[in-house]
Design an enzyme around this catalytic site. Structure first.
Site, PDB file in Angstrom:
ATOM      1  N   GLY A  41      -0.145   3.805  -2.933  1.00  0.00           N
ATOM      2  CA  GLY A  41       0.294   5.282  -2.769  1.00  0.00           C
ATOM      3  C   GLY A  41       1.454   5.611  -2.595  1.00  0.00           C
ATOM      4  O   GLY A  41       2.283   4.705  -2.246  1.00  0.00           O
ATOM      5  N   PRO A  47      -5.201   4.045   8.921  1.00  0.00           N
ATOM      6  CA  PRO A  47      -6.603   4.508   9.012  1.00  0.00           C
ATOM      7  C   PRO A  47      -7.696   3.499   9.017  1.00  0.00           C
ATOM      8  O   PRO A  47      -8.807   3.567   9.698  1.00  0.00           O
ATOM      9  CB  PRO A  47      -6.582   5.599   8.046  1.00  0.00           C
ATOM     10  CG  PRO A  47      -5.742   5.631   7.173  1.00  0.00           C
ATOM     11  CD  PRO A  47      -4.590   4.920   8.008  1.00  0.00           C
ATOM     12  N   ALA A  81       0.929  -1.173  -0.034  1.00  0.00           N
ATOM     13  CA  ALA A  81       0.010  -0.092   0.093  1.00  0.00           C
ATOM     14  C   ALA A  81       0.781   1.425  -0.019  1.00  0.00           C
ATOM     15  O   ALA A  81       0.341   2.269  -0.541  1.00  0.00           O
ATOM     16  CB  ALA A  81      -0.906  -0.017   1.126  1.00  0.00           C
ATOM     17  N   CYS A  82       1.999   1.034   0.576  1.00  0.00           N
ATOM     18  CA  CYS A  82       2.873   2.332   0.829  1.00  0.00           C
ATOM     19  C   CYS A  82       4.277   2.471   0.107  1.00  0.00           C
ATOM     20  O   CYS A  82       5.044   1.431   0.313  1.00  0.00           O
ATOM     21  CB  CYS A  82       3.207   2.439   2.283  1.00  0.00           C
ATOM     22  SG  CYS A  82       1.611   2.158   3.197  1.00  0.00           S
ATOM     23  N   ASN A  93       4.031   7.731   3.654  1.00  0.00           N
ATOM     24  CA  ASN A  93       3.063   7.419   2.728  1.00  0.00           C
ATOM     25  C   ASN A  93       1.910   8.379   2.794  1.00  0.00           C
ATOM     26  O   ASN A  93       2.009   9.459   3.488  1.00  0.00           O
ATOM     27  CB  ASN A  93       2.468   5.950   3.079  1.00  0.00           C
ATOM     28  CG  ASN A  93       1.719   6.092   4.377  1.00  0.00           C
ATOM     29  OD1 ASN A  93       2.077   6.779   5.135  1.00  0.00           O
ATOM     30  ND2 ASN A  93       0.654   5.142   4.196  1.00  0.00           N
ATOM     31  N   PRO A  94       0.776   8.522   2.027  1.00  0.00           N
ATOM     32  CA  PRO A  94      -0.252   9.462   1.829  1.00  0.00           C
ATOM     33  C   PRO A  94      -0.919   9.683   3.020  1.00  0.00           C
ATOM     34  O   PRO A  94      -1.228  10.863   3.241  1.00  0.00           O
ATOM     35  CB  PRO A  94      -1.172   8.928   0.737  1.00  0.00           C
ATOM     36  CG  PRO A  94      -0.170   8.133  -0.026  1.00  0.00           C
ATOM     37  CD  PRO A  94       0.626   7.313   0.843  1.00  0.00           C
ATOM     38  N   CYS A  95      -1.204   8.947   3.847  1.00  0.00           N
ATOM     39  CA  CYS A  95      -1.917   9.263   5.290  1.00  0.00           C
ATOM     40  C   CYS A  95      -0.812   9.447   6.389  1.00  0.00           C
ATOM     41  O   CYS A  95      -1.425   9.596   7.587  1.00  0.00           O
ATOM     42  CB  CYS A  95      -2.478   7.874   5.620  1.00  0.00           C
ATOM     43  SG  CYS A  95      -4.128   7.779   4.563  1.00  0.00           S
ATOM     44  N   GLY A  96       0.284   9.179   6.225  1.00  0.00           N
ATOM     45  CA  GLY A  96       1.413   9.859   7.263  1.00  0.00           C
ATOM     46  C   GLY A  96       1.469   8.647   8.223  1.00  0.00           C
ATOM     47  O   GLY A  96       2.780   9.121   9.024  1.00  0.00           O
ATOM     48  N   GLU A  97       1.174   7.610   8.208  1.00  0.00           N
ATOM     49  CA  GLU A  97       1.589   6.584   9.154  1.00  0.00           C
ATOM     50  C   GLU A  97       2.717   5.774   9.154  1.00  0.00           C
ATOM     51  O   GLU A  97       3.286   5.190   9.785  1.00  0.00           O
ATOM     52  CB  GLU A  97       0.382   5.675   9.507  1.00  0.00           C
ATOM     53  CG  GLU A  97       0.277   4.427   8.516  1.00  0.00           C
ATOM     54  CD  GLU A  97      -0.641   4.923   7.352  1.00  0.00           C
ATOM     55  OE1 GLU A  97      -1.264   3.852   6.660  1.00  0.00           O
ATOM     56  OE2 GLU A  97      -0.742   5.986   7.277  1.00  0.00           O
ATOM     57  N   THR A 114     -11.406   1.538   4.420  1.00  0.00           N
ATOM     58  CA  THR A 114     -12.120   0.610   3.852  1.00  0.00           C
ATOM     59  C   THR A 114     -12.042  -0.802   4.522  1.00  0.00           C
ATOM     60  O   THR A 114     -13.392  -1.115   4.514  1.00  0.00           O
ATOM     61  CB  THR A 114     -11.715   0.481   2.442  1.00  0.00           C
ATOM     62  OG1 THR A 114     -11.461   1.767   1.779  1.00  0.00           O
ATOM     63  CG2 THR A 114     -12.383  -0.052   1.477  1.00  0.00           C
TER      64      THR A 114
END
Length: 769
Positions: free
Chosen positions: A129, A427, A100-101, A282-286, A430
Site C-alpha cells: 500500500g 489494524p 506492507a507500507c 501508509n494507507p491506514c495511518g499507523e 485479515t
C-alpha cells in the site's frame, strides 16, 4: 533434497477456524495455473519461516538456519505472532516483496508525478500500500511557465492515481490502497476536504488532512491562518481556522473522511530528523514514513499470553525477541520495487511490532474496555513491548551493526540499536481473522455480527467466542437470546444477563468517544510509530461529538485520528447480523423498497451502436435523479431484445431503490459478447456495455453548463458519446481493440484483430465489421 524441518508441517497441524481457512485459501495459499490449491496452511508457514531464516547467513556463515526455521515456524503456526500480509503471501515465492507500507514523494513536476505513478503501480502489483503527500503540487489555476497554461491542481492528479490503482488491483492478489495527505495550509484544502463527498469517488484512497501546530493555535483563538503556494512559498490567502475545522468535522461525520494527521506531532517524534521530514503515512495511518521509505509489520496475539488470570510476561518477552529477529530478517530478504526504496529502507531499517487480540484479553481478564483498569493495562503492556523490542534490537545491533543513519538519529548518544523504530499498532483485519483474534486494539464491534470480506464481498457471520463460552457456563445461553443480540449487537440493555457481565462485554458503540480516544492515547505513549484506531460513533451521533473527539485526540498527543459513524456509508466491513433466520438466508435485516415511479418523468435518449444493431437507450429522472432506463434495439423481438429489456427493468428497480449509479455502471461495463463494435472512443463490447455507456452519457449530460444552448448540448453529447458508423470502426487503429477482442463462439479461443476483422487462428472462424 528435502529439509528435515519439512516434517514440521506433518507433525504440527495448525489449529484454524473455518473463517481463517477460508481467508487463507482465497488470499494466501499457493495455487496452480488452474486455481487448484497446492499448499496447506502448514506449508505456508514453513515456506515463510524457511525463507526469512536465510537472512542469518548474511551475518554468520555458520548460522543454524535449520533451527531458526523451526523457531520461526513455531512462532507463526502457533498463531502467537503473524507478519503483515505481503510477507505471508510472497516470502519464498518469485515475487518476494514483503513490505506492507510505502510512502512515495510527489514533487511539483510532471516528471515526478508520473515517475511516482509508475512506482505506485509496481508496489500495488506486489501487494503493498502507498501513501502520498500532494502538498508540494501547485494549486489549481496556478501558472505553468513551461506551457503558459494553468495547473489542474493536486486533486486532479489524485484521480489519475485512483484510476491506475483501479486497473492494477484487478490482477493482483489483494486490492491496492492509497493514503492522500494535503497540508491544511495548501490553497486547495477546501476542495480536498470534500473530494470524497460522493461515496464512490476516489474509492481507492483514504484521505487525511495534515494539521499543523499553527492551525491548532489559530483554531483555539478563532483566528485566520495563512495559505502558502508550494511552488514558491508565498502567502496567497487566509482562511478562518474554525470554518475549515468545522468543514473537516462535517465531512467526517457524513462518511468518515477525511481523517486528520497531526503532522508536526509526528515530526516531533521523527527518529531521524536530520535525514528528512515525514510528510505522509501508509494507507491506514499507523506508519509515518520518509519519502521512498517502506516498513514491514507484524503483530503479537495477546490472547495467547494468559497464565492464571494474568499476563505471562516471561513468554511474551521471548516472543517479542523472536519477532524482532524475524522482522529484521524480512528487511534483508525483501525484494524492493525500486532502488530508491531499497536505499532509504535499509538506511533506517524500521520495523513495526504491534498487537492484536486486545479486546480478547480484556474480556478474558474481566476488564471493561475504556475503564481505568484497561487504560493502565494498555500502558503497561505497550511499555513492556517497546522496552523488550528495543532490547532485542540493541542485541541485534551488537551482532549486525546499527542502522546506517544511526549517527543522524535521536539514538546517537545512546546504545547502538538495529532499527530506527520497533513498534507500530496496525489494524490486523485479515491476519486477525487468521489468528481468530480481535482486531488490533479495537473493542469488539458486536457480540454477533457479520463480516464482509473486502476482496470479494463474501459475508461471514460470527458470535464472540468468549461471550458464548461464558453464557453457556453461567447457564443463560439460548438461541433465542442470540437472535435478540443479533439485532443490536450489544447486551447493554439485556436485564436477563447479569450486570457484571454486561459491564465487561461492551461493544464499540457502547464505549464513549472519549474512552476510544483515551485508549488510543494510552497505546500511543509507548509506540514508536503510530496507532491505527477508529473512533466508532453510533448513527445518531452529532457533529459536535465528532469535533470533541478530534480536539481531545490532539490534546492527548495522538498522532492522528479516524472516526466512523455507523451506517454513514453503503458498504462497511463489519455490520450487525440481524435475526438468525435472516442470516441463514443471507437477507438484509431490513427490506429495501423502491420509491414509486411518478406519473410524469423527463429524460434523455442516446443512440448507441452495438453488435446487435442500433440501440436507443432512454434514461428518465424524477425529482431525486435517474429513476429508470428503457432500451430498444433495432432488431425487435428475439432473445437479445428480451435480455436488454430485463437488464433495463432491473436497473430501473435498482435506481429507485437508491443504488448508486456508478455501482451499476461498474457492474455492466466490460461485459463481452461475440459481436463487439468499435468507435473512435473505444469498443462497445455488448448490449450491457452499451447500457453502461448510456448511463455514463446521462451523467455527463448532467454536468453540461446550464448556459449551453440546446444545439450546443446536442453537439457536445454527440462528440463525446455517440457511437460512430462501421466505416469509422474500420478506420480505427488495431491498438484500440487490443484487450477488447472476445472469445471465439466456436472454440472459445481468443480472437485476433486484422484489417477490420476478427479471426480465430485455432478453428478459422472469422467476422468482419
Amino acid at each position: 533434497m528435502r529439509s528435515p524441518n519439512e516434517g514440521l508441517i506433518l507433525n504440527n497441524v495448525v489449529k484454524l477456524s473455518k473463517n481463517a481457512r477460508t481467508v487463507l485459501e482465497k488470499r494466501y495459499l499457493n495455487k496452480d495455473k488452474s486455481g487448484v490449491l497446492t499448499e496447506t496452511p502448514e506449508g505456508l508457514f514453513y515456506r515463510v519461516a524457511a525463507n526469512i531464516a536465510q537472512a542469518d547467513k548474511i551475518y554468520d556463515n555458520n548460522a543454524d538456519v535449520s533451527a531458526l526455521t523451526r523457531e520461526f515456524y513455531m512462532l507463526m503456526s502457533s498463531l502467537d505472532f503473524l507478519p503483515n500480509s505481503p510477507t505471508l503471501m510472497n516470502a519464498g515465492r518469485c515475487l518476494q516483496q514483503l513490505s506492507a507500507c510505502f510512502v512515495l514523494p510527489i514533487n511539483d513536476s510532471m516528471e515526478s508525478i508520473f515517475e511516482t505513478l509508475k512506482n505506485t503501480a509496481l508496489i500495488h502489483k506486489s501487494g503493498g500500500g502507498t501513501g502520498f503527500s500532494f502538498s508540494k503540487l501547485r494549486p489549481k489555476n496556478d501558472v505553468v511557465n513551461t506551457t503558459s497554461g494553468v495547473s489542474s491542481g493536486p486533486i486532479s492528479f489524485m484521480h489519475v492515481f485512483n484510476a491506475a490503482t483501479e486497473a492494477i488491483k484487478q490482477g493482483g492478489t489483494r486490492r491496492g490502497a492509497n493514503m492522500a495527505l494535503l497540508r491544511v495550509d495548501h490553497p486547495d484544502i477546501l476542495d480536498f476536504i470534500v473530494c470524497k463527498d460522493k461515496e464512490y469517488n476516489l474509492n481507492n484512497f483514504n484521505i487525511s488532512v495534515a494539521i499543523t501546530e499553527k492551525f491548532m493555535n489559530a483554531l483555539e483563538n478563532d483566528e485566520n491562518y495563512n495559505l502558502y503556494n508550494p511552488r514558491n512559498g508565498t502567502i496567497v490567502g487566509t482562511l478562518n481556522a474554525r470554518v475549515v475545522f468545522d468543514k473537516i468535522v462535517s465531512q467526517a461525520w457524513k462518511n468518515g473522511e477525511p481523517g486528520v494527521v497531526f503532522i508536526d506531532k509526528i515530526n516531533d517524534k521523527n527518529p531521524t530528523p536530520e535525514v528528512g521530514q515525514i510528510e505522509s503515512t501508509n494507507p491506514c495511518g499507523e506508519q509515518p514514513l520518509l519519502p521512498y521509505e517502506s516498513c514491514n509489520l507484524g503483530s503479537i496475539n495477546l490472547g495467547h499470553f494468559l497464565k492464571s488470570n494474568s499476563i505471562d510476561w516471561e513468554r511474551l518477552s521471548k516472543v517479542i525477541k523472536t519477532a524482532v529477529h524475524f522482522l529484521d530478517n524480512v528487511i534483508d530478504m525483501n525484494s524492493y520495487p525500486t532502488n530508491e526504496i531499497k536505499e532509504v529502507t535499509l538506511s533506517n531499517r524500521k520495523i513495526g511490532l504491534g498487537i492484536m487480540g486486545w479486546a480478547d484479553i480484556l474480556l478474558y481478564l474481566g476488564i471493561s474496555y475504556g475503564s481505568d483498569d484497561s487504560l493502565i493495562l494498555a500502558k503497561r503492556i505497550m511499555d513492556f513491548i517497546r522496552n523488550k523490542s528495543h532490547q532485542a534490537s540493541e542485541e541485534l545491533a551488537i551482532k549486525r551493526g546499527a542502522f546506517p543513519n544511526f549517527k543522524q538519529s535521536i539514538y546517537a548518544n545512546g546504545n547502538l540499536i538495529r532499527n530506527a523504530t520497533t513498534t507500530t499498532i496496525a489494524p490486523t483485519g485479515t491476519i486477525g481473522m487468521i489468528a481468530s483474534a480481535s482486531s488490533g486494539i479495537e473493542p469488539i464491534f458486536a457480540l454477533v455480527y457479520k463480516r464482509t470480506q473486502c476482496l470479494d464481498k463474501n459475508e461471514m457471520y460470527e458470535v464472540n467466542q468468549y461471550f458464548e463460552k461464558l453464557a453457556r457456563e453461567k447457564g443463560f445461553y439460548s438461541s433465542e437470546l442470540i437472535d435478540k443480540i443479533a439485532e443490536s449487537g450489544s447486551i447493554k440493555s439485556f436485564k436477563e444477563i447479569p450486570e457484571e457481565i454486561r459491564k465487561i462485554f461492551v461493544t464499540s458503540h457502547d464505549i464513549s468517544p472519549e474512552d476510544h480516544v483515551k485508549m488510543q492515547s494510552s497505546f500511543q505513549k509507548f509506540t514508536d510509530n503510530a496507532v491505527s484506531k477508529t473512533v466508532n460513533f453510533s448513527n445518531n451521533a452529532t457533529k459536535e461529538d465528532v469535533k470533541k473527539a478530534y480536539i481531545l485526540s490532539y490534546k492527548m498527543n495522538c498522532k492522528g485520528i479516524t472516526v466512523y459513524r455507523d451506517k454513514s456509508r453503503d458498504i462497511q466491513v463489519l455490520t450487525l447480523a440481524g435475526k438468525k433466520a435472516d442470516r441463514s438466508q443471507k437477507k438484509y435485516p431490513y427490506e429495501i423498497k423502491p420509491r414509486p415511479r411518478p406519473k410524469k418523468t423527463k429524460g434523455f435518449t442516446f443512440l448507441m451502436h452495438t453488435g446487435c444493431g442500433k440501440m436507443y437507450a432512454t434514461v428518465n429522472e424524477d425529482d431525486k435523479g435517474a429513476c429508470e432506463i428503457f432500451t430498444q434495439l433495432g432488431k425487435s423481438g428475439g432473445c437479445t431484445s428480451s435480455q436488454a429489456e430485463a437488464i433495463s427493468r432491473l436497473i430501473s428497480l435498482a435506481l429507485r431503490s437508491g443504488i448508486n449509479q456508478y455501482s451499476i455502471i461498474n457492474q455492466l461495463k466490460g461485459i463481452r459478447c461475440p459481436s463487439p463494435i468499435l468507435s473512435e472512443h473505444g469498443a462497445v463490447l455488448s448490449c450491457a456495455d452499451a447500457i453502461a455507456k448510456a448511463l455514463e452519457a446521462y451523467n455527463k449530460e448532467k454536468m453540461i453548463p446550464t448556459f449551453f444552448t440546446t444545439q450546443q448540448k446536442v453537439s457536445y453529447l454527440q462528440e463525446s458519446y455517440e457511437i460512430k458508423s462501421k466505416k469509422s470502426c474500420i478506420q480505427n487503429s488495431e491498438a484500440n481493440f487490443a484487450g477488447a477482442c472476445p472469445q471465439c463462439p466456436e472454440c472459445g479461443e481468443m480472437f485476433t484483430f486484422t484489417e477490420g476483422c476478427v479471426i480465430c487462428k485455432t478453428c478459422g472462424y472469422s467476422k468482419c465489421f
